[in-house]
Design a protein around this motif. Structure first.
Motif, PDB file in Angstrom:
ATOM      1  N   ARG A 160       0.813  -1.216   0.000  1.00 40.82           N
ATOM      2  CA  ARG A 160       0.000   0.000   0.000  1.00 40.82           C
ATOM      3  C   ARG A 160       0.855   1.279   0.000  1.00 40.82           C
ATOM      4  O   ARG A 160       0.322   2.389  -0.034  1.00 40.82           O
ATOM      5  N   SER A 161       2.178   1.143   0.080  1.00 43.51           N
ATOM      6  CA  SER A 161       3.053   2.317   0.123  1.00 43.51           C
ATOM      7  C   SER A 161       2.851   3.205  -1.108  1.00 43.51           C
ATOM      8  O   SER A 161       2.744   2.708  -2.227  1.00 43.51           O
ATOM      9  N   ASP A 162       2.834   4.511  -0.884  1.00 43.52           N
ATOM     10  CA  ASP A 162       2.652   5.429  -2.012  1.00 43.52           C
ATOM     11  C   ASP A 162       3.971   5.779  -2.708  1.00 43.52           C
ATOM     12  O   ASP A 162       4.003   6.653  -3.564  1.00 43.52           O
ATOM     13  N   ASP A 163       5.059   5.092  -2.342  1.00 46.81           N
ATOM     14  CA  ASP A 163       6.341   5.388  -2.993  1.00 46.81           C
ATOM     15  C   ASP A 163       7.221   4.142  -3.067  1.00 46.81           C
ATOM     16  O   ASP A 163       8.452   4.248  -3.039  1.00 46.81           O
ATOM     17  N   GLY A 164       6.597   2.982  -3.190  1.00 46.69           N
ATOM     18  CA  GLY A 164       7.358   1.740  -3.168  1.00 46.69           C
ATOM     19  C   GLY A 164       7.368   1.025  -4.515  1.00 46.69           C
ATOM     20  O   GLY A 164       7.093   1.601  -5.574  1.00 46.69           O
ATOM     21  N   LEU A 165       7.669  -0.270  -4.468  1.00 48.83           N
ATOM     22  CA  LEU A 165       7.786  -1.076  -5.684  1.00 48.83           C
ATOM     23  C   LEU A 165       6.478  -1.096  -6.476  1.00 48.83           C
ATOM     24  O   LEU A 165       6.494  -1.045  -7.714  1.00 48.83           O
ATOM     25  N   VAL A 166       5.361  -1.178  -5.758  1.00 51.73           N
ATOM     26  CA  VAL A 166       4.064  -1.203  -6.447  1.00 51.73           C
ATOM     27  C   VAL A 166       3.812   0.130  -7.128  1.00 51.73           C
ATOM     28  O   VAL A 166       3.473   0.190  -8.317  1.00 51.73           O
ATOM     29  N   ALA A 167       4.017   1.220  -6.399  1.00 53.90           N
ATOM     30  CA  ALA A 167       3.725   2.550  -6.941  1.00 53.90           C
ATOM     31  C   ALA A 167       4.521   2.810  -8.218  1.00 53.90           C
ATOM     32  O   ALA A 167       3.996   3.359  -9.189  1.00 53.90           O
ATOM     33  N   TRP A 168       5.779   2.389  -8.237  1.00 53.56           N
ATOM     34  CA  TRP A 168       6.651   2.691  -9.384  1.00 53.56           C
ATOM     35  C   TRP A 168       6.640   1.587 -10.455  1.00 53.56           C
ATOM     36  O   TRP A 168       7.538   1.518 -11.283  1.00 53.56           O
ATOM     37  N   ASN A 169       5.609   0.737 -10.425  1.00 54.77           N
ATOM     38  CA  ASN A 169       5.398  -0.252 -11.503  1.00 54.77           C
ATOM     39  C   ASN A 169       6.479  -1.331 -11.584  1.00 54.77           C
ATOM     40  O   ASN A 169       6.573  -2.035 -12.590  1.00 54.77           O
TER      41      ASN A 169
END
Ligand code: ZN
Length: 541
Positions: free
Chosen positions: A504-513
């Protein structure tokens, strides 16, 4: 109160330019650095700023004048320029010697945004003072690392209109992004530029306790000469935030008065592009910004923002004075700074809740100094430049210079990354995060994140459309295959690992695709978490 009445160097200083060309090579050719060694800004009456070659020449002259100043490099720009690093206060200029000195290590970095050039020229002045025996007392407790031209490629793309409205240098300034078009002050988490990877290597190898990042701001027309920021992410260790926000920055503000007015960076909401009540709003809590990133590494990340509508010469001076004041304080509190970073590194995070996204945390009203500007014409382009007028108008407004978490997640003992997610492992490794791989299969009781929704931002940002996952953690048992990567939270970079790995981090691996491929068609986040550390291990990094 210092006024800006001196004005910008509006008349073309042709005579001085000729003089400068005569002086610079002479000073650079190994003659004594005392007297005559001018920065390009000084030599042109602040019409121009230093080029990359000017800086190498200047540093070489300092190096030959003072063998205690070691000039080296910490990496490469996208176009292959070596990124200069000056080291002072260690017997030899290696990372091992710098760390073994036992002193407090301070990195001063300038020119990440290569149109904001005052930090670059200020850091050269500071190094020249040091080469002449100035600030000798700092050497007892500090090692200084200076990176004067971080965005070296951007610096060489000079245009007169790179910073609209900024009050010089009228001979032009570099561009904001690097040669890839990336904003290096948004690249700290995804590390897509060689510059950011070079810098993070420097962080890992030299491990500066303090990182001072020098900028200029052209936001709200305020009454300050310089604004600043401590780490803003609400997940930053309190040992760092309390000291930076509560003691260090107030001491510097007091010391610089009355000559220079300084305060927390901020803008009125309309200038920050947010819909909110009247207040003084800082920028963002996300660790893609350098001061926030250093904070999540348990280090003192301090942002400096000279006011863009001061004359260039004044911006250089207030930036240098701000850095000197920060360093005076660091020298006087060197032991406490090391103790606090050490305490933060040793903190057991397992089981605590940390924020994964944040909102402004507005406190009671404070008095903010608003200001005014007048319009001038650029003598060569005819475009408008703005000049700060020497007046300050106090206004009371909400103090929104901090953030609070609006959603938290629990820090596990370990994250478990299945084989096949090499891009994720590579990125963690580049940050210096420690992990080990399981040498044989292992049964685990842990948690998996069930995905309820997955969406991407409408607007592209830095070449990405950021992803947001919705969902929740729930108990899961699994047999982890050999090769599963175990990332323990009990390590100095535990907070950074958390922010990169939580779904759910807004600046992690998920956020940056980084995990887009792995997330296709699955109902569960591929990375698991565990409240206990699995043991079978091999292949440590
Ligand atoms: Zn900037």
């Amino acid at each position: 109160m210092r006024s800006s009445s001196a004005g910008p160097p509006l008349s073309p200083a042709i005579g001085l330019l000729v003089l400068a060309l005569a002086v610079l090579p002479a000073a650079a050719s190994g003659q004594p650095a005392t007297g005559g060694l001018l920065t390009r800004a000084e030599a042109t009456d602040f019409v121009e700023t230093s080029s990359y070659d000017d800086i190498l020449t200047f540093l070489a002259a300092l190096n030959s004048a003072s063998p205690e100043l070691h000039v080296g490099a910490f990496g490469y720009s996208y176009e292959g320029r070596r990124l200069p690093l000056v080291i002072w206060g260690a017997p030899t200029p290696t990372a091992e010697a710098v760390r073994a000195s036992g002193k407090t290590r301070v990195l001063v970095m300038a020119n990440i945004h290569a149109g904001e050039v005052e930090g670059k020229d200020a850091s050269l002045q500071l190094l020249r003072e040091i080469s002449r025996g100035g600030h000798a007392a700092w050497r007892d407790s500090l090692v200084l690392l200076v990176a004067p031209i971080y965005n070296a490629d951007g610096n060489e793309r000079i245009r007169l209109d790179n910073r609209p409205f900024q009050l010089g240098p009228i001979g032009g300034m570099g561009q904001r992004p690097n040669a890839q078009g990336l904003d290096l002050n948004r690249d700290y988490m995804k590390l897509e530029s060689p510059e950011a990877r070079s810098l993070v290597r420097l962080f890992a190898e030299f491990d500066p306790h303090v990182v001072i990042d020098l900028h200029a701001t052209n936001g709200t027309h305020h009454g300050y000469h310089l604004t600043y920021s401590p780490p803003l992410n609400p997940g930053t260790d309190p040992a760092i935030v309390e000291f930076a926000r509560g003691r260090w920055l107030p001491a510097v503000t007091a010391e610089l008065e009355p000559d220079w007015s300084t305060w927390h960076y901020g803008n009125l909401p309309r200038d920050e592009g947010i819909e909110a009540g009247e207040g003084w709003y800082t920028f963002s809590a996300q660790p893609r910004f350098g001061n926030n990133y250093a904070g999540l590494r348990n280090r003192f990340g301090l942002l400096s923002e000279a006011y863009a509508y001061l004359p260039f010469e004044d911006r250089i001076e207030v930036t240098r004075r701000f850095v000197e004041s920060l360093l005076d304080f660091a020298a006087a509190h060197a032991g406490e700074i090391r103790r606090r970073t050490g305490d933060a590194d040793a903190r057991d995070l397992t089981g605590i809740e940390l924020p994964v996204r944040a909102e402004y945390d507005c406190g009671p009203e404070v008095e903010i100094l608003m200001g005014e500007v007048e319009a001038l014409r650029h003598p060569y382009t005819g475009e408008t430049m703005l000049r700060r007028l020497p007046l300050q108008r106090p206004e009371s407004m909400a103090d929104c210079a901090a953030f609070r978490g609006i959603e938290t997640s629990r820090v596990p003992a370990a994250w478990l990354i299945p084989p096949g997610l090499e891009p994720a492992i590579e990125l963690l490794t580049a940050h210096g995060i420690r992990w080990h791989a399981l040498s044989e299969p292992l049964a685990m009781d842990g948690e998996a994140f069930t995905i309820r929704g997955s969406s991407r931002a409408e607007r592209e940002f830095q070449g990405h459309r950021e992803r947001t996952l919705e969902g929740h953690w729930e108990p899961a048992t699994a047999t982890l295959p050999a090769g599963t990567v175990v990332v323990p939270s009990a390590q100095p970079l535990g907070r950074l690992a958390f922010y990169l790995l939580d779904p759910r981090s807004d600046d992690g691996l998920v956020a940056w695709n980084v995990l887009d491929e792995a997330l296709e068609g699955v109902s569960s986040y591929p990375i698991l978490r565990s409240a206990a550390l699995p043991h079978a291990r091999a292949g440590s990094r």
